[in-house]
Scaffold this active site. Structure first.
Site, PDB file in Angstrom:
ATOM      1  N   LYS A 114       0.847  -1.198   0.000  1.00 26.46           N
ATOM      2  CA  LYS A 114       0.000   0.000   0.000  1.00 26.46           C
ATOM      3  C   LYS A 114       0.884   1.251   0.000  1.00 26.46           C
ATOM      4  O   LYS A 114       1.912   1.300   0.689  1.00 26.46           O
ATOM      5  CB  LYS A 114      -0.908  -0.021   1.242  1.00 26.46           C
ATOM      6  CG  LYS A 114      -1.930   1.111   1.280  1.00 26.46           C
ATOM      7  CD  LYS A 114      -2.858   0.976   2.489  1.00 26.46           C
ATOM      8  CE  LYS A 114      -3.886   2.106   2.545  1.00 26.46           C
ATOM      9  NZ  LYS A 114      -4.837   1.966   3.656  1.00 26.46           N
ATOM     10  N   SER A 160      -9.869   2.341   2.646  1.00 26.59           N
ATOM     11  CA  SER A 160      -8.929   3.033   1.783  1.00 26.59           C
ATOM     12  C   SER A 160      -7.972   2.095   1.055  1.00 26.59           C
ATOM     13  O   SER A 160      -7.332   2.467   0.086  1.00 26.59           O
ATOM     14  CB  SER A 160      -8.117   4.031   2.607  1.00 26.59           C
ATOM     15  OG  SER A 160      -7.291   3.365   3.559  1.00 26.59           O
ATOM     16  N   SER A 177     -10.492   0.170   6.941  1.00 29.56           N
ATOM     17  CA  SER A 177      -9.831   0.232   5.637  1.00 29.56           C
ATOM     18  C   SER A 177      -9.128  -1.037   5.193  1.00 29.56           C
ATOM     19  O   SER A 177      -8.619  -1.099   4.083  1.00 29.56           O
ATOM     20  CB  SER A 177      -8.827   1.392   5.610  1.00 29.56           C
ATOM     21  OG  SER A 177      -9.500   2.621   5.559  1.00 29.56           O
TER      22      SER A 177
END
EC number: 6.3.5.7
Length: 491
Positions: free
Chosen positions: A79, A159, A183
């Protein structure tokens, strides 16, 4: 060779160890898959092909010497919130344009030390603020899943939408993710993948771009529960550079899979039966209850009375911490700089151009609730509510409950733009997940079925502090009963 990408992390690890395949072959297969799929799915914002092949080559050398680590030769996505030395790290924000940190986050350093291979950096909501991956400076991620008979694009959740989409579309064997209010678990549920948000302090936050420091926690997204347990063990550690990390031994999470659940008490919170809950989600929840009961677990009704205050309290605490954390982005030392007449003007111009609208909204909320006249009315009160939410969970666990079962999301994946005019409706996607962060507990999202349109739905297991092993044990029951799901390939 691309069929190598269909191997689970567990299967790939076994075949690498047996020298049936090489890390270089596996990495090449994933890089080829990224080249094919990424233009359609937009999961990667930076692909580190040369570095990946070099890391794979070194893995092959170690495997040949019989020195392979726990993740030797396994290709992973990272990420864009994790600092990776010399590689694009921008939290998918324009304000961090061109930033390549001279250091490595502790979590990714742990993974590389165990032999994992870095394929690249994954798309996400800007500064991890979002539930649909529509706030990224690099454009939204497209969910690999589609409704049956439809070509309409859907969001992968957020997210960590890039992480979930890359795993679901076979563009990496597993991915790092972070969870501040859901998330990891929400995108995992919307893409048919497994997501673990560990107990606060289980993984170091050092080198992870901060959103809300008292809520943020790193964790893995993978295709199977066993893959998740393997990756979780490598990610977790104490860290002298993060004083909130906890000095507890890291268990062998994989060993927890397959244990009996007989006698475990599973709490079903009445307050999670929210108004307007779709019948399919309610039915899935009941199905999960039935599976656990059939496996020998005891089901008990519990009450978490302050649940209804969790979402509003979260959207005070998280933006307040964000407004403080994001004050460091000013155009002076790194990232974007937009000139001005003086330094104050330069700050304003840089932030106006660099931050997206959702990030600006949350900074404004956070600054407002921390301001002199409103601190007591909002922030202080939200912190008191947070204490009560944690106490609700403590009382349930003290009464003998081993874990809690809830839905992971209020619905399946939705179309981009579905909530663009109503941020509050978008925030409601976190209704089942934010309580876990407010209380610092572990939460696991497991794929549990498909809805009538053929889209994946997930169930959430919430555990005692540092009770991740119990969650993996229980999650295994759900995974075995539900089976595994993968999207039909359209890209």
């Amino acid at each position: 060779m691309t069929e190598l990408t269909k191997l689970t992390l567990t299967e790939a690890r076994a075949r690498l160890a047996a020298r049936e395949i090489t890390a270089s072959e596996l990495t090449t297969a994933y890089l080829s898959a990224i080249e094919t799929a990424n233009p359609a799915i937009n999961a990667y914002v930076a692909v580190t092909a040369d570095r990946a092949l070099e890391m794979a080559k070194r893995s092959d050398e170690r495997l040949a010497r019989g020195e392979g680590g726990a993740l030797e030769g396994i290709p992973l996505g990272v990420k864009d919130l994790f600092a990776t030395e010399g590689v694009h790290t921008q939290a998918c924000s324009h304000i961090l344009d061109g930033f390549k940190p001279p250091y490595e986050s502790t979590v990714t350093a742990n993974l590389w030390a165990d032999g994992a291979v870095m394929l690249g950096k994954l798309n996400m909501d800007e500064f991890a603020m979002g539930s649909s991956n529509e706030t990224s400076y690099y454009g939204n991620v497209v969910n690999p899943w589609r409704r049956e008979g439809s070509t309409e694009a859907l969001v992968p959740g957020g997210s960590s939408g890039g992480s979930a989409a890359a795993v679901a579309a076979f563009m990496c064997a597993g991915a790092t993710a972070t969870d501040t209010g859901g998330s990891i678990r929400q995108p995992a549920a919307l893409t048919g993948t497994v997501g673990m948000k560990p107990t606060y302090g289980r993984c170091s936050r050092w080198g992870v771009v901060a959103y809300a420091s008292s809520l943020d926690q790193a964790g893995p997204i993978t295709r199977t529960l066993r893959d998740n347990a393997i990756m979780m063990r490598s990610m977790a550690s104490v860290d002298a550079k993060d004083t909130t990390s906890v000095d507890l031994p890291v268990p062998d999470y994989e060993a927890a899979i397959g244990r009996s659940v007989k006698g475990l008490r599973i709490g079903i919170p009445a307050e999670y039966r929210v108004d307007g809950l779709p019948a399919e989600i309610d039915a899935l929840w009941q199905q999960g209850i039935d599976w656990l009961k059939a496996a020998g677990a005891e089901i008990v009704e519990i009450s978490l009375p302050h649940t209804k205050y969790a979402l509003p309290a979260y959207y005070i605490v998280a933006p307040a911490e964000a407004s403080s954390n994001l004050a460091r982005y000013d155009g002076v030392r790194y990232g974007l700089r937009v000139p001005g007449e003086d330094i104050a003007d330069m700050y304003e111009n840089t932030r106006a151009a660099g931050f997206g609208s959702e990030v600006k909204r949350r900074i404004l909320i956070g600054t407002y609730v921390l301001s002199a006249g409103y601190y007591d009315a909002y922030y202080l009160r939200a912190q008191k509510v947070r204490t009560l939410i944690k106490r609700d969970f403590d009382e349930a666990f003290n009464a003998g409950v081993d874990a809690i079962l809830t839905p992971a999301t209020p619905d399946a994946a939705f179309a981009p733009g579905a909530f663009s005019g109503d941020p509050v409706q978008m925030y409601l996607n976190d209704v089942f997940t934010v309580t876990v962060n407010m209380a610092g507990l572990p939460g696991l999202a497991v794929p549990a079925g498909l809805n009538s349109a053929g889209l994946p739905l997930g169930l959430q297991l919430i555990g005692r502090p540092f009770g991740e092993e119990t969650l993996y044990t229980l999650g295994n029951v759900i995974e075995e009963a539900a089976g595994r799901f993968e999207p039909g390939k359209w890209w």
